[in-house]
Design a protein around this motif. Structure first.
Motif, PDB file in Angstrom:
ATOM      1  N   LEU A 269       0.797  -1.226   0.000  1.00  0.00           N
ATOM      2  CA  LEU A 269       0.000   0.000   0.000  1.00  0.00           C
ATOM      3  C   LEU A 269       0.838   1.288   0.000  1.00  0.00           C
ATOM      4  O   LEU A 269       0.316   2.339  -0.389  1.00  0.00           O
TER       5      LEU A 269
ATOM      6  N   LYS B 186       6.907   0.671  -7.958  1.00  0.00           N
ATOM      7  CA  LYS B 186       5.877  -0.286  -8.385  1.00  0.00           C
ATOM      8  C   LYS B 186       6.346  -1.736  -8.355  1.00  0.00           C
ATOM      9  O   LYS B 186       5.569  -2.623  -8.027  1.00  0.00           O
TER      10      LYS B 186
ATOM     11  N   ARG C 105       5.814  -2.999  -4.907  1.00  0.00           N
ATOM     12  CA  ARG C 105       4.381  -3.215  -4.648  1.00  0.00           C
ATOM     13  C   ARG C 105       3.886  -4.458  -5.383  1.00  0.00           C
ATOM     14  O   ARG C 105       3.079  -5.233  -4.847  1.00  0.00           O
TER      15      ARG C 105
ATOM     16  N   ALA D  68      -5.356  -2.398  -3.377  1.00  0.00           N
ATOM     17  CA  ALA D  68      -4.354  -2.261  -4.437  1.00  0.00           C
ATOM     18  C   ALA D  68      -4.976  -2.480  -5.812  1.00  0.00           C
ATOM     19  O   ALA D  68      -4.673  -1.756  -6.759  1.00  0.00           O
TER      20      ALA D  68
ATOM     21  N   ASP E 182      -4.305   1.215  -6.966  1.00  0.00           N
ATOM     22  CA  ASP E 182      -2.880   1.398  -7.231  1.00  0.00           C
ATOM     23  C   ASP E 182      -2.680   2.095  -8.576  1.00  0.00           C
ATOM     24  O   ASP E 182      -3.422   1.866  -9.534  1.00  0.00           O
ATOM     25  N   SER E 183      -1.658   2.937  -8.643  1.00  0.00           N
ATOM     26  CA  SER E 183      -1.397   3.698  -9.864  1.00  0.00           C
ATOM     27  C   SER E 183      -0.792   2.838 -10.973  1.00  0.00           C
ATOM     28  O   SER E 183      -0.820   3.227 -12.135  1.00  0.00           O
TER      29      SER E 183
ATOM     30  N   VAL F 227       0.597  -3.743 -10.861  1.00  0.00           N
ATOM     31  CA  VAL F 227       0.229  -4.046  -9.468  1.00  0.00           C
ATOM     32  C   VAL F 227      -1.251  -4.398  -9.400  1.00  0.00           C
ATOM     33  O   VAL F 227      -1.638  -5.372  -8.740  1.00  0.00           O
ATOM     34  N   ARG F 228      -2.089  -3.633 -10.095  1.00  0.00           N
ATOM     35  CA  ARG F 228      -3.529  -3.920 -10.103  1.00  0.00           C
ATOM     36  C   ARG F 228      -3.800  -5.312 -10.685  1.00  0.00           C
ATOM     37  O   ARG F 228      -4.655  -6.042 -10.189  1.00  0.00           O
TER      38      ARG F 228
END
Length: 185
Positions: free
Chosen positions: A124, A129, A132, A156, A160-161, A165-166
């Motif tokens: 988080l 990245k 993460r 996430a 998440d940006s 990760v998404r």
């Protein structure tokens, strides 16, 4: 005309384990030194633990990789200390050494109550990245046992940006392919 040189073999048999850890800082010796430490197994742990405090991030990374296979309880505090190291690969490899169950050749594994909060924090809050993404993959297998882990995975996946990760977080969400596989095991 350039001739092909034979590959240089580095003999590390006359060195102590501590000296071999320091050789991890030398790019031309790193691969051989890491192999020697892996071959030494549990006998290398004291030297490898000391390497977790080395100034060179490459030494710390390699030491995390060795401990990933031969983790013992005494090394956990040094690995935890590396979770806040400025170098993202050091953070990532330390987290992996603490949380990955597949790589362990020994029976020592920190309890989930010890490492899950650290991995959640990395998932988080880490600014990098790849750290993460690694955290999402390591946290995923715990989502059926930990409500906090599941909540972090959902967070996430939703916010998440990074698309990577998404994506990884999505694998471990209810309905995701790895989540479904967990349910069948």
């Amino acid at each position: 005309m350039l001739k092909n040189k034979p590959a240089q073999v580095v003999d590390l048999s006359g060195n102590t384990l501590e000296e071999i850890v320091h050789m991890l800082a030398q790019p031309h010796r790193r691969k051989f030194a890491k192999r020697k430490l892996m071959a030494a197994g549990r006998a290398a742990i004291p030297a490898v633990r000391a390497g977790l405090k080395h100034e060179d991030p490459e030494v710390r990374i390699a030491c995390c990789d060795v401990l990933d296979h031969y983790l013992d309880d005494a090394a956990v505090p040094e690995l935890v200390a590396n979770l806040t190291h400025p170098h993202p690969q050091v953070r990532s490899r330390a987290m992996h050494a603490l949380a990955c169950e597949r790589c362990k050749e020994a029976v020592c594994r920190p309890g989930e109550d010890e490492y899950v909060p650290m991995v959640i924090d990395a998932l988080l809050n880490d600014p990098i990245k790849c750290v993460r993404q690694q955290a999402a993959g390591l946290l995923g297998p715990t989502v059926l046992r930990s409500g906090a882990a599941l909540a972090a995975i959902i967070e996430a996946h939703t916010n998440d940006s990074s698309p990577a990760v998404r994506k990884v977080a999505g694998w471990w969400m209810p309905g995701g392919p790895r989540y479904r596989k967990l349910q069948t095991n």
